[in-house]
Design a protein around this motif. Structure first.
Motif, mmCIF file in Angstrom:
data_model
loop_
_atom_site.group_PDB
_atom_site.id
_atom_site.type_symbol
_atom_site.label_atom_id
_atom_site.label_comp_id
_atom_site.label_asym_id
_atom_site.label_seq_id
_atom_site.Cartn_x
_atom_site.Cartn_y
_atom_site.Cartn_z
ATOM 1 N N LEU A 109 -15.600 -96.798 43.327
ATOM 2 C CA LEU A 109 -15.932 -97.059 41.927
ATOM 3 C C LEU A 109 -14.973 -96.339 40.988
ATOM 4 O O LEU A 109 -14.591 -96.880 39.942
ATOM 5 C CB LEU A 109 -17.373 -96.643 41.642
ATOM 6 C CG LEU A 109 -18.441 -97.478 42.334
ATOM 7 C CD1 LEU A 109 -19.822 -96.880 42.086
ATOM 8 C CD2 LEU A 109 -18.388 -98.917 41.885
ATOM 9 N N THR A 110 -14.567 -95.144 41.362
ATOM 10 C CA THR A 110 -13.611 -94.400 40.555
ATOM 11 C C THR A 110 -12.267 -95.119 40.527
ATOM 12 O O THR A 110 -11.611 -95.183 39.483
ATOM 13 C CB THR A 110 -13.456 -92.967 41.086
ATOM 14 O OG1 THR A 110 -14.744 -92.353 41.131
ATOM 15 C CG2 THR A 110 -12.535 -92.151 40.219
ATOM 16 N N CYS A 111 -11.859 -95.664 41.661
ATOM 17 C CA CYS A 111 -10.605 -96.433 41.709
ATOM 18 C C CYS A 111 -10.671 -97.643 40.785
ATOM 19 O O CYS A 111 -9.702 -97.948 40.076
ATOM 20 C CB CYS A 111 -10.315 -96.890 43.133
ATOM 21 S SG CYS A 111 -9.815 -95.574 44.234
ATOM 22 N N ILE A 112 -11.800 -98.316 40.767
ATOM 23 C CA ILE A 112 -11.953 -99.470 39.880
ATOM 24 C C ILE A 112 -11.914 -99.021 38.422
ATOM 25 O O ILE A 112 -11.244 -99.633 37.589
ATOM 26 C CB ILE A 112 -13.263 -100.226 40.185
ATOM 27 C CG1 ILE A 112 -13.213 -100.833 41.591
ATOM 28 C CG2 ILE A 112 -13.500 -101.335 39.148
ATOM 29 C CD1 ILE A 112 -14.526 -101.400 42.068
ATOM 30 N N PHE A 113 -12.608 -97.931 38.119
ATOM 31 C CA PHE A 113 -12.637 -97.447 36.736
ATOM 32 C C PHE A 113 -11.237 -97.029 36.270
ATOM 33 O O PHE A 113 -10.823 -97.362 35.157
ATOM 34 C CB PHE A 113 -13.620 -96.288 36.595
ATOM 35 C CG PHE A 113 -13.763 -95.795 35.188
ATOM 36 C CD1 PHE A 113 -14.331 -96.605 34.226
ATOM 37 C CD2 PHE A 113 -13.313 -94.546 34.829
ATOM 38 C CE1 PHE A 113 -14.449 -96.168 32.913
ATOM 39 C CE2 PHE A 113 -13.429 -94.092 33.522
ATOM 40 C CZ PHE A 113 -14.002 -94.913 32.561
ATOM 41 N N ILE A 114 -10.506 -96.343 37.120
ATOM 42 C CA ILE A 114 -9.135 -95.947 36.758
ATOM 43 C C ILE A 114 -8.251 -97.181 36.588
ATOM 44 O O ILE A 114 -7.412 -97.226 35.687
ATOM 45 C CB ILE A 114 -8.547 -94.989 37.811
ATOM 46 C CG1 ILE A 114 -9.272 -93.646 37.758
ATOM 47 C CG2 ILE A 114 -7.052 -94.784 37.597
ATOM 48 C CD1 ILE A 114 -8.899 -92.712 38.888
ATOM 49 N N VAL A 154 -6.860 -105.897 38.045
ATOM 50 C CA VAL A 154 -7.708 -104.706 38.166
ATOM 51 C C VAL A 154 -8.102 -104.495 39.623
ATOM 52 O O VAL A 154 -8.043 -103.378 40.139
ATOM 53 C CB VAL A 154 -8.962 -104.825 37.265
ATOM 54 C CG1 VAL A 154 -9.950 -103.711 37.549
ATOM 55 C CG2 VAL A 154 -8.571 -104.821 35.810
ATOM 56 N N SER A 155 -8.471 -105.567 40.282
ATOM 57 C CA SER A 155 -8.835 -105.486 41.697
ATOM 58 C C SER A 155 -7.640 -105.052 42.551
ATOM 59 O O SER A 155 -7.775 -104.215 43.439
ATOM 60 C CB SER A 155 -9.349 -106.846 42.173
ATOM 61 O OG SER A 155 -9.639 -106.820 43.539
ATOM 62 N N LEU A 156 -6.479 -105.604 42.263
ATOM 63 C CA LEU A 156 -5.281 -105.257 43.030
ATOM 64 C C LEU A 156 -4.911 -103.779 42.853
ATOM 65 O O LEU A 156 -4.612 -103.087 43.832
ATOM 66 C CB LEU A 156 -4.107 -106.144 42.605
ATOM 67 C CG LEU A 156 -4.256 -107.627 42.891
ATOM 68 C CD1 LEU A 156 -3.126 -108.412 42.240
ATOM 69 C CD2 LEU A 156 -4.309 -107.882 44.372
ATOM 70 N N VAL A 157 -4.949 -103.308 41.628
ATOM 71 C CA VAL A 157 -4.630 -101.902 41.361
ATOM 72 C C VAL A 157 -5.657 -100.996 42.026
ATOM 73 O O VAL A 157 -5.312 -99.961 42.606
ATOM 74 C CB VAL A 157 -4.538 -101.632 39.842
ATOM 75 C CG1 VAL A 157 -4.433 -100.155 39.547
ATOM 76 C CG2 VAL A 157 -3.356 -102.377 39.244
ATOM 77 N N GLU A 170 -4.880 -101.042 33.474
ATOM 78 C CA GLU A 170 -4.670 -102.417 33.011
ATOM 79 C C GLU A 170 -5.086 -102.617 31.553
ATOM 80 O O GLU A 170 -5.130 -103.742 31.065
ATOM 81 C CB GLU A 170 -5.420 -103.400 33.913
ATOM 82 C CG GLU A 170 -4.841 -103.492 35.304
ATOM 83 C CD GLU A 170 -3.407 -103.974 35.291
ATOM 84 O OE1 GLU A 170 -3.089 -104.941 34.572
ATOM 85 O OE2 GLU A 170 -2.580 -103.378 36.007
ATOM 86 N N ASN A 171 -5.414 -101.529 30.869
ATOM 87 C CA ASN A 171 -5.709 -101.539 29.437
ATOM 88 C C ASN A 171 -6.943 -102.363 29.084
ATOM 89 O O ASN A 171 -6.966 -103.052 28.062
ATOM 90 C CB ASN A 171 -4.493 -102.014 28.651
ATOM 91 C CG ASN A 171 -4.355 -101.312 27.329
ATOM 92 O OD1 ASN A 171 -5.027 -100.321 27.082
ATOM 93 N ND2 ASN A 171 -3.485 -101.823 26.487
ATOM 94 N N LEU A 172 -7.965 -102.315 29.940
ATOM 95 C CA LEU A 172 -9.255 -102.932 29.639
ATOM 96 C C LEU A 172 -10.184 -101.830 29.169
ATOM 97 O O LEU A 172 -10.374 -100.831 29.859
ATOM 98 C CB LEU A 172 -9.842 -103.606 30.884
ATOM 99 C CG LEU A 172 -9.063 -104.786 31.414
ATOM 100 C CD1 LEU A 172 -9.676 -105.275 32.715
ATOM 101 C CD2 LEU A 172 -9.042 -105.908 30.399
#
Length: 85
Positions: free
Chosen positions: A43-48, A14-17, A53-55
Motif C-alpha cells: 500500500l505504501t508503494c502504491i501511495f508513493i 501508477v500500477s507500474l511504478v 505520477e502527480n495524482l
C-alpha cells in the motif's frame, strides 16, 4: 497492486511504478526481516507511486477506503521504503 489501482481508477503508470518500487524494496530487504506487514508495504508503494505520477490523493482518503489498514504504519513505511531505494 493492480486490483487496488483499478478500484481507485488510477492511471496505469501508477500500477507500474508501484510494482517497480515494491520489487526494488524487496531486492534490498527480506520479507522475513523487520516487523513490516507485506500488505502495508504494498500500500505504501502504491501511495508513493501516486505522488510520483502527480495524482493528488491524501493519505486519509487512500487509507480510508481500504479496510484494516493502519494509517500511521503506511506513513512510517513511506520513509523506510524511500530510504531502502
Amino acid at each position: 497492486i493492480n486490483d487496488i489501482c483499478k478500484y481507485f481508477k488510477f492511471i496505469p503508470s501508477v500500477s507500474l511504478v508501484a510494482h517497480v518500487l515494491l520489487s526494488r524494496y524487496y531486492v534490498s530487504k527480506s520479507v522475513m526481516e523487520g516487523p513490516h506487514d507485506c500488505k502495508h508495504v504494498m500500500l505504501t508503494c502504491i501511495f508513493i507511486s501516486t505522488k510520483i505520477e502527480n495524482l493528488h490523493i491524501t493519505l486519509d482518503q487512500f487509507v480510508g477506503k481500504i479496510p484494516n489498514t493502519n494509517r500511521k504504519l503506511v506513513e512510517t513505511l513511506e520513509f523506510t521504503l524511500l530510504e531502502a531505494l
